[in-house]
Write an enzyme that holds these catalytic residues in place. Structure first.
Site, PDB file in Angstrom:
ATOM      1  N   ARG A 257       0.951  -1.223   0.097  1.00  0.00           N
ATOM      2  CA  ARG A 257      -0.146   0.038   0.092  1.00  0.00           C
ATOM      3  C   ARG A 257       0.842   0.905  -0.070  1.00  0.00           C
ATOM      4  O   ARG A 257       1.324   1.518   0.973  1.00  0.00           O
ATOM      5  CB  ARG A 257      -0.828  -0.023   1.309  1.00  0.00           C
ATOM      6  CG  ARG A 257      -1.973   0.887   1.251  1.00  0.00           C
ATOM      7  CD  ARG A 257      -2.639   0.974   2.648  1.00  0.00           C
ATOM      8  NE  ARG A 257      -1.794   2.046   3.440  1.00  0.00           N
ATOM      9  CZ  ARG A 257      -1.740   1.724   4.862  1.00  0.00           C
ATOM     10  NH1 ARG A 257      -2.243   0.831   5.352  1.00  0.00           N
ATOM     11  NH2 ARG A 257      -0.799   2.529   5.722  1.00  0.00           N
ATOM     12  N   HIS A 261      -3.753   4.258   4.691  1.00  0.00           N
ATOM     13  CA  HIS A 261      -4.919   3.513   4.580  1.00  0.00           C
ATOM     14  C   HIS A 261      -6.147   3.909   4.234  1.00  0.00           C
ATOM     15  O   HIS A 261      -6.880   3.326   3.402  1.00  0.00           O
ATOM     16  CB  HIS A 261      -5.061   2.967   6.156  1.00  0.00           C
ATOM     17  CG  HIS A 261      -6.397   1.938   6.487  1.00  0.00           C
ATOM     18  ND1 HIS A 261      -6.084   0.691   6.006  1.00  0.00           N
ATOM     19  CD2 HIS A 261      -7.419   2.059   6.943  1.00  0.00           C
ATOM     20  CE1 HIS A 261      -7.246  -0.095   6.220  1.00  0.00           C
ATOM     21  NE2 HIS A 261      -8.012   0.812   6.862  1.00  0.00           N
ATOM     22  N   TYR A 270       3.811   5.704  11.686  1.00  0.00           N
ATOM     23  CA  TYR A 270       3.957   4.100  11.717  1.00  0.00           C
ATOM     24  C   TYR A 270       5.177   3.485  10.912  1.00  0.00           C
ATOM     25  O   TYR A 270       5.400   2.182  11.004  1.00  0.00           O
ATOM     26  CB  TYR A 270       2.772   3.290  12.159  1.00  0.00           C
ATOM     27  CG  TYR A 270       1.897   3.657  10.876  1.00  0.00           C
ATOM     28  CD1 TYR A 270       2.100   2.493   9.588  1.00  0.00           C
ATOM     29  CD2 TYR A 270       0.828   4.326  11.027  1.00  0.00           C
ATOM     30  CE1 TYR A 270       1.096   2.464   8.752  1.00  0.00           C
ATOM     31  CE2 TYR A 270      -0.255   4.503   9.894  1.00  0.00           C
ATOM     32  CZ  TYR A 270       0.126   3.440   8.769  1.00  0.00           C
ATOM     33  OH  TYR A 270      -0.983   3.430   7.675  1.00  0.00           O
TER      34      TYR A 270
END
Length: 364
Positions: A257, A261, A270
């Site tokens: 990805r 998200h 993160y």
């Protein structure tokens, strides 16, 4: 991991799958590139629309185009797909108007397309729930006798899309149980994009995801999810097995990805930028473009035409999205239940009275 194109765009031979790819015409091969490019352009436009306040939220597929287009093009007309909320590329392959994907994220409708017309279910927000829906549908297809007849226009397979994070949900394990014991004609297509929102793979599982299929009694396979040819071939093989009565398959498409998200997420909190840079060199579209170019299957005029079509699509999507009419407030209470329900009826009555009170204030 199954791979037919290296990250550099060089053909990798595979004794079992070469025949599937070789059967594709040059026109079909160019069509896959067109799909990849147009889907990415649509996704970029939708992301921009959200950033400009025209959509409430958007889940980008940036980096996952090959996994979705490759698998989507392996489906036959009668096959049925059950998506999450990110399968914009599969929707494209099933003939869903891209603008219809925006309605729910703009808050003007409940989905925007007829699932039974496109054999593409409405987006599912609840993580993993669609795997149970897909398994149940596949069991129904099986009981209707639409599996293993030898009729290519009748034999039906079902495909369920989900991410690596969804494999931690109980619904997915339950779906795998039912599919395994019933030998149902369903393909579980897991797009492992390395991150379940903010949790990496190593915090979700100690074993490769495709290994899970063994415990449920059917085969699993890992494919390079950034290789559109490999994804197409592996998915077609799995769907063919389902249609002929050989039961389910678990496909793990190993991809990444590239973006957040959703547009409400900040991935810099993160994951490190160096990781993203590594995956940029594995871009599924550039990889496939290099192969088409070096093999002479596509030329500069073709790529220029696709770029122009992509820009036209982006402009059309924006224009039509902004022109979507806002629904009346009470519309939100429709279609919650198949029939009139006393709770929603009371809520609608209160809502209408509340809005009427403003009209009374203006009249005074």
């Amino acid at each position: 991991m199954v791979q037919l194109l290296s990250p550099e765009g060089e053909r990798v031979p595979h004794p079992e799958l070469d025949g599937i790819v070789d059967a594709l015409s040059d026109e079909a091969l160019r069509g896959l590139y067109r799909d990849l490019a147009l889907v990415r352009r649509f996704d970029a436009e939708a992301t921009a629309l959200q950033r400009q306040g025209e959509l409430g939220l958007w889940a980008s597929l940036l980096g996952q185009e090959a996994a979705q287009v490759g698998s989507g093009r392996a489906l036959r007309r009668q096959d049925y797909a059950f998506p999450t909320y990110r399968e914009h590329g599969v929707a494209w392959c099933r003939g869903v108007d891209p603008v219809n994907l925006l309605g729910m994220f703009r808050g003007v409708n409940h989905g925007g397309w007829d699932p039974n017309e496109k054999n593409f279910h409405l987006y599912t927000i609840i993580i993993g729930a669609q795997t149970l829906h897909a398994t149940g549908y596949a069991m129904g297809v099986q009981r209707d006798g639409d599996v293993g007849t030898g009729d290519e226009g009748r034999d039906t397979a079902v495909i369920a899309y989900f991410g690596d994070g969804a494999t931690s949900q109980g619904d997915v394990s339950e779906a795998l149980v039912f599919a395994g014991v019933n030998n149902s004609p369903v393909v579980f297509f897991c797009q492992n994009n390395q991150w379940a929102i903010s949790e990496p793979n190593e915090k979700q599982t100690r074993a490769p995801l495709w290994h899970r299929a063994r415990g449920f009694g059917f085969p699993g396979i890992r494919v390079d999810g950034n290789d559109v040819l490999a994804v197409y071939a592996v998915t077609k093989q799995a769907l063919d097995a389902a249609r002929t009565g050989q039961g389910p398959t678990f496909v793990e498409a190993f991809t990444y990805r590239m973006g957040a998200h959703t547009t409400s997420d900040d991935p810099t909190k993160y994951r490190v930028s160096a990781e993203v840079e590594v995956w940029k060199h594995r871009d599924p579209i550039e990889r496939y473009k290099r192969w088409l170019t070096t093999t002479g299957k596509a030329d500069a005029d073709f790529f220029d035409a696709v770029d122009a079509e992509a820009d036209e699509l982006g402009g059309s999507v924006r224009e039509r999205c902004l022109a979507m009419p806002d629904p009346e407030g009470p519309e939100m209470f429709r279609h919650v239940y198949a029939e009139e329900h006393p709770v929603t009826a009371r809520e609608r009555e209160w809502f209408e009275g509340y809005h009427a009170s403003f009209e009374e204030e203006v009249a005074r």
